[in-house]
Design a protein around this motif. Structure first.
Motif, PDB file in Angstrom:
ATOM      1  N   TYR A 269      -9.034 -37.368 -38.238  1.00 35.18           N
ATOM      2  CA  TYR A 269     -10.490 -37.523 -38.244  1.00 35.18           C
ATOM      3  C   TYR A 269     -10.983 -37.842 -36.837  1.00 35.18           C
ATOM      4  CZ  TYR A 269     -15.182 -38.986 -39.588  1.00 35.18           C
ATOM      5  OH  TYR A 269     -16.552 -39.089 -39.705  1.00 35.18           O
ATOM      6  N   GLY A 270     -10.326 -38.815 -36.191  1.00 33.93           N
ATOM      7  CA  GLY A 270     -10.709 -39.174 -34.831  1.00 33.93           C
ATOM      8  C   GLY A 270     -10.482 -38.035 -33.852  1.00 33.93           C
ATOM      9  N   ALA A 271      -9.319 -37.379 -33.965  1.00 40.93           N
ATOM     10  CA  ALA A 271      -9.004 -36.267 -33.056  1.00 40.93           C
ATOM     11  C   ALA A 271     -10.019 -35.145 -33.196  1.00 40.93           C
ATOM     12  CB  ALA A 271      -7.599 -35.746 -33.342  1.00 40.93           C
ATOM     13  N   CYS A 272     -10.441 -34.886 -34.428  1.00 41.31           N
ATOM     14  CA  CYS A 272     -11.425 -33.832 -34.690  1.00 41.31           C
ATOM     15  C   CYS A 272     -12.762 -34.170 -34.011  1.00 41.31           C
ATOM     16  CB  CYS A 272     -11.612 -33.677 -36.198  1.00 41.31           C
ATOM     17  SG  CYS A 272     -12.544 -32.224 -36.693  1.00 41.31           S
ATOM     18  N   LYS A 273     -13.140 -35.446 -34.050  1.00 40.71           N
ATOM     19  CA  LYS A 273     -14.366 -35.879 -33.370  1.00 40.71           C
ATOM     20  C   LYS A 273     -14.229 -35.696 -31.861  1.00 40.71           C
ATOM     21  CE  LYS A 273     -17.351 -38.319 -34.916  1.00 40.71           C
ATOM     22  NZ  LYS A 273     -18.727 -38.156 -35.447  1.00 40.71           N
ATOM     23  N   PHE A 274     -13.069 -36.094 -31.318  1.00 40.11           N
ATOM     24  CA  PHE A 274     -12.856 -35.973 -29.874  1.00 40.11           C
ATOM     25  C   PHE A 274     -12.881 -34.506 -29.440  1.00 40.11           C
ATOM     26  CE2 PHE A 274     -10.026 -39.957 -30.418  1.00 40.11           C
ATOM     27  CZ  PHE A 274     -11.140 -40.779 -30.424  1.00 40.11           C
ATOM     28  N   GLN A 275     -12.360 -33.632 -30.299  1.00 38.69           N
ATOM     29  CA  GLN A 275     -12.299 -32.204 -29.980  1.00 38.69           C
ATOM     30  C   GLN A 275     -13.638 -31.508 -30.221  1.00 38.69           C
ATOM     31  OE1 GLN A 275      -9.126 -30.772 -32.499  1.00 38.69           O
ATOM     32  NE2 GLN A 275      -7.502 -31.690 -31.249  1.00 38.69           N
ATOM     33  N   ASP A 276     -14.587 -32.237 -30.766  1.00 33.90           N
ATOM     34  CA  ASP A 276     -15.911 -31.697 -31.070  1.00 33.90           C
ATOM     35  C   ASP A 276     -15.803 -30.484 -31.985  1.00 33.90           C
ATOM     36  OD1 ASP A 276     -18.676 -31.674 -30.979  1.00 33.90           O
ATOM     37  OD2 ASP A 276     -18.768 -30.357 -29.229  1.00 33.90           O
ATOM     38  N   ARG A 277     -14.972 -30.659 -33.020  1.00 31.77           N
ATOM     39  CA  ARG A 277     -14.779 -29.572 -33.984  1.00 31.77           C
ATOM     40  C   ARG A 277     -15.534 -29.864 -35.272  1.00 31.77           C
ATOM     41  NH1 ARG A 277      -9.164 -27.472 -35.065  1.00 31.77           N
ATOM     42  NH2 ARG A 277     -10.282 -25.500 -35.192  1.00 31.77           N
ATOM     43  N   ASN A 278     -15.275 -29.065 -36.295  1.00 29.91           N
ATOM     44  CA  ASN A 278     -15.991 -29.181 -37.562  1.00 29.91           C
ATOM     45  C   ASN A 278     -15.470 -30.380 -38.357  1.00 29.91           C
ATOM     46  OD1 ASN A 278     -17.305 -28.845 -39.964  1.00 29.91           O
ATOM     47  ND2 ASN A 278     -16.465 -26.815 -40.416  1.00 29.91           N
ATOM     48  N   ILE A 279     -16.099 -31.536 -38.126  1.00 30.14           N
ATOM     49  CA  ILE A 279     -15.646 -32.758 -38.795  1.00 30.14           C
ATOM     50  C   ILE A 279     -15.859 -32.676 -40.303  1.00 30.14           C
ATOM     51  CG2 ILE A 279     -17.829 -34.029 -38.623  1.00 30.14           C
ATOM     52  CD1 ILE A 279     -14.254 -35.423 -38.104  1.00 30.14           C
ATOM     53  N   ALA A 280     -16.813 -31.843 -40.742  1.00 31.31           N
ATOM     54  CA  ALA A 280     -17.077 -31.702 -42.176  1.00 31.31           C
ATOM     55  C   ALA A 280     -15.863 -31.134 -42.908  1.00 31.31           C
ATOM     56  CB  ALA A 280     -18.296 -30.815 -42.400  1.00 31.31           C
ATOM     57  N   LYS A 281     -15.091 -30.280 -42.228  1.00 27.88           N
ATOM     58  CA  LYS A 281     -13.928 -29.670 -42.870  1.00 27.88           C
ATOM     59  C   LYS A 281     -12.861 -30.721 -43.167  1.00 27.88           C
ATOM     60  CE  LYS A 281     -12.436 -25.616 -41.587  1.00 27.88           C
ATOM     61  NZ  LYS A 281     -11.801 -24.491 -40.854  1.00 27.88           N
ATOM     62  N   ILE A 282     -12.514 -31.540 -42.170  1.00 28.97           N
ATOM     63  CA  ILE A 282     -11.513 -32.585 -42.366  1.00 28.97           C
ATOM     64  C   ILE A 282     -12.013 -33.609 -43.382  1.00 28.97           C
ATOM     65  CG2 ILE A 282     -10.480 -34.609 -41.242  1.00 28.97           C
ATOM     66  CD1 ILE A 282      -8.925 -32.116 -40.716  1.00 28.97           C
ATOM     67  N   THR A 283     -13.290 -33.965 -43.287  1.00 30.24           N
ATOM     68  CA  THR A 283     -13.865 -34.927 -44.233  1.00 30.24           C
ATOM     69  C   THR A 283     -13.765 -34.406 -45.654  1.00 30.24           C
ATOM     70  OG1 THR A 283     -15.430 -35.673 -42.535  1.00 30.24           O
ATOM     71  CG2 THR A 283     -15.933 -36.246 -44.817  1.00 30.24           C
ATOM     72  N   ARG A 284     -14.102 -33.141 -45.849  1.00 29.92           N
ATOM     73  CA  ARG A 284     -14.038 -32.533 -47.190  1.00 29.92           C
ATOM     74  C   ARG A 284     -12.631 -32.587 -47.756  1.00 29.92           C
ATOM     75  NH1 ARG A 284     -11.988 -27.943 -48.833  1.00 29.92           N
ATOM     76  NH2 ARG A 284     -11.865 -26.993 -46.758  1.00 29.92           N
ATOM     77  N   ILE A 285     -11.647 -32.195 -46.964  1.00 24.31           N
ATOM     78  CA  ILE A 285     -10.264 -32.148 -47.453  1.00 24.31           C
ATOM     79  C   ILE A 285      -9.765 -33.540 -47.806  1.00 24.31           C
ATOM     80  CG2 ILE A 285      -7.892 -31.486 -46.897  1.00 24.31           C
ATOM     81  CD1 ILE A 285      -9.146 -29.480 -44.872  1.00 24.31           C
ATOM     82  N   ILE A 286     -10.024 -34.505 -46.940  1.00 27.16           N
ATOM     83  CA  ILE A 286      -9.586 -35.880 -47.199  1.00 27.16           C
ATOM     84  C   ILE A 286     -10.209 -36.404 -48.487  1.00 27.16           C
ATOM     85  CG2 ILE A 286      -9.753 -38.264 -46.381  1.00 27.16           C
ATOM     86  CD1 ILE A 286      -9.452 -37.178 -43.527  1.00 27.16           C
ATOM     87  N   LYS A 287     -11.490 -36.111 -48.690  1.00 27.50           N
ATOM     88  CA  LYS A 287     -12.173 -36.592 -49.896  1.00 27.50           C
ATOM     89  C   LYS A 287     -11.709 -35.848 -51.141  1.00 27.50           C
ATOM     90  CE  LYS A 287     -16.398 -38.528 -47.928  1.00 27.50           C
ATOM     91  NZ  LYS A 287     -17.884 -38.530 -47.950  1.00 27.50           N
ATOM     92  N   GLU A 288     -11.486 -34.548 -51.029  1.00 28.46           N
ATOM     93  CA  GLU A 288     -11.044 -33.774 -52.194  1.00 28.46           C
ATOM     94  C   GLU A 288      -9.694 -34.257 -52.716  1.00 28.46           C
ATOM     95  OE1 GLU A 288     -13.258 -29.439 -51.509  1.00 28.46           O
ATOM     96  OE2 GLU A 288     -11.110 -29.648 -51.106  1.00 28.46           O
ATOM     97  N   TYR A 289      -8.815 -34.610 -51.809  1.00 31.11           N
ATOM     98  CA  TYR A 289      -7.492 -35.082 -52.227  1.00 31.11           C
ATOM     99  C   TYR A 289      -7.428 -36.606 -52.364  1.00 31.11           C
ATOM    100  CZ  TYR A 289      -5.435 -30.444 -51.556  1.00 31.11           C
ATOM    101  OH  TYR A 289      -5.113 -29.108 -51.665  1.00 31.11           O
ATOM    102  N   ASP A 290      -8.521 -37.271 -52.000  1.00 35.10           N
ATOM    103  CA  ASP A 290      -8.583 -38.727 -52.118  1.00 35.10           C
ATOM    104  C   ASP A 290      -7.488 -39.402 -51.286  1.00 35.10           C
ATOM    105  OD1 ASP A 290     -10.007 -40.853 -53.090  1.00 35.10           O
ATOM    106  OD2 ASP A 290      -8.834 -41.064 -54.919  1.00 35.10           O
ATOM    107  N   ILE A 291      -7.332 -38.954 -50.047  1.00 34.04           N
ATOM    108  CA  ILE A 291      -6.314 -39.524 -49.160  1.00 34.04           C
ATOM    109  C   ILE A 291      -6.842 -40.849 -48.596  1.00 34.04           C
ATOM    110  CG2 ILE A 291      -4.927 -39.148 -47.087  1.00 34.04           C
ATOM    111  CD1 ILE A 291      -5.266 -36.143 -47.561  1.00 34.04           C
ATOM    112  N   PRO A 292      -6.105 -41.936 -48.756  1.00 33.31           N
ATOM    113  CA  PRO A 292      -6.599 -43.273 -48.362  1.00 33.31           C
ATOM    114  C   PRO A 292      -6.552 -43.507 -46.852  1.00 33.31           C
ATOM    115  CG  PRO A 292      -4.359 -43.448 -49.209  1.00 33.31           C
ATOM    116  CD  PRO A 292      -4.769 -42.001 -49.386  1.00 33.31           C
ATOM    117  N   VAL A 293      -7.612 -43.156 -46.154  1.00 34.37           N
ATOM    118  CA  VAL A 293      -7.629 -43.246 -44.690  1.00 34.37           C
ATOM    119  C   VAL A 293      -8.564 -44.324 -44.163  1.00 34.37           C
ATOM    120  CG1 VAL A 293      -6.981 -40.824 -44.373  1.00 34.37           C
ATOM    121  CG2 VAL A 293      -9.412 -41.452 -44.518  1.00 34.37           C
TER     122      VAL A 293
END
Length: 356
Positions: free
Chosen positions: A277-301
């Motif tokens: 999540y942090g790396a995606c922000k630093f890379q200025d990429r699509n943070i919505a994609k990582i957020t969606r996947i983490i939430k869909e699988y309910d990964i405890p981050v």
């Protein structure tokens, strides 16, 4: 071009642990008669006693070797034991700790290796590297070879704690930022991108990122996750580097493990998902994609759920690049000031607050 090798077999099936000699006959004729060592842990011997007994019966000329710690010294000691006793086949039975030690010992001793994972928590079941303890609590990544065969017993994996599967998912989705870090290093003239390895790793990510099957304990999902983790390992073997699966998100994980081992104990896959999540922000990429996947699988981050305080979080990111100084990532180009990292910490606390 890097010279690579692939496993002879990758099979996911119920009860496969009871059919190992028959499965391996085409690769190693008469394997059941060869001198064999079964590497596992005491705790796993208690949990999977009947399965291990069945494997021992399948290999009459076998012995069991219980590891105490996945350290470099212990791996070398096992390699020496294998060599001195003319052992031809190594069977690694367990999670990442056992499989890493078995991989390195079989690599050094030049024995054939069969990987029998009891969990799908990371890509160690197929990767060409072994993470082993060195001095104190520090760990180092050592190059080795991938297994000759990877056999996954679906009935065993189904019984594993769900959090271990979530860790395997986290390790897979971290490829999103790892692959971009590889490109960043290439643009900076610090590394070379192997297009084929890149494609394989991206396929591993996509198979989980765009998967409609969310029943983690189903056989179909276990097969999919196994394939994704194996593809990640094979991508590393093809590239001759861990680049296809490891970027700034892994450096964050390394810093947590090496600097804060007494305060924090986060499963590897969860830590790298958190780092993604942090790396995606630093890379200025699509943070919505990582957020969606983490939430869909309910990964405890959520950092605080793992006793990661604001101070530890900031410290881990500040020291991440130094954990592998030879690896160029977005961290070499990013503002890692306290204010930026504190903002990221509380953003993650808020965005993922309702998970689990």
């Amino acid at each position: 071009m890097n010279q690579f090798r692939l496993p002879y077999h990758l099979i996911v099936d119920d009860g496969i642990f009871g059919r190992i000699p028959a499965v391996m006959e085409d690769v190693v004729p008469g394997i059941d008669k060869k001198k064999t060592i079964i590497v596992t842990e005491e705790n796993l011997k208690k949990i999977f006693g009947s399965i291990l007994e069945g494997i021992e019966k399948s290999f009459p000329n076998s012995e069991m070797y219980l590891i105490q710690q996945a350290s470099y010294d212990n791996a070398v000691a096992l390699a020496k034991y294998i060599t001195m006793n003319d052992i031809k086949v190594v069977i690694g039975f367990g999670g990442g700790t056992v499989l890493d030690l078995a991989k390195f010992a079989s690599f050094v001793s030049k024995a054939q290796l069969i990987s029998l994972p009891t969990t799908l928590s990371n890509d160690s079941l197929a990767s060409p590297v072994a993470v082993l303890g060195t001095e104190g609590k520090a760990r180092k990544t050592f190059k080795c070879t991938i297994p000759d065969a990877i056999l996954v017993d679906a009935s065993v994996i189904v019984g594993a704690p769900e959090r271990q599967l979530l860790s395997g998912i986290g390790d897979t989705i971290s490829k999103y930022t790892a692959l971009n870090d590889w490109k960043i290093a290439h643009v900076a003239g610090k590394d070379y991108v192997d297009d084929f390895a890149y494609m394989i790793s991206k396929m591993a990510f996509n198979s989980i990122a765009y998967n409609d099957m969310k029943e983690l304990k189903s056989i179909d999902f276990i097969k999919r996750l196994t394939q994704a983790l194996v593809m990640g390992g094979l991508a590393m073997e093809i590239a001759g580097t861990s680049r296809p699966s490891s970027g700034s998100e892994h450096l964050f994980c390394h810093a947590l493990e090496e600097i804060y081992p007494d305060q924090v104990n986060v499963p590897h896959g969860i830590a790298v998902a958190m780092g993604s999540y942090g790396a995606c922000k630093f890379q200025d990429r699509n943070i919505a994609k990582i957020t969606r996947i983490i939430k869909e699988y309910d990964i405890p981050v959520v950092p605080s759920d793992w006793n990661i305080t604001e101070e530890i979080f900031v410290g881990a990111w500040k020291n991440a690049a130094a954990s592998r100084p030879d690896r160029y990532t977005i961290l070499n180009e990013t503002d890692l000031s306290d204010d930026v990292l504190r903002k990221l910490y509380y953003e993650m606390e808020d965005v993922f607050a309702n998970l689990n």
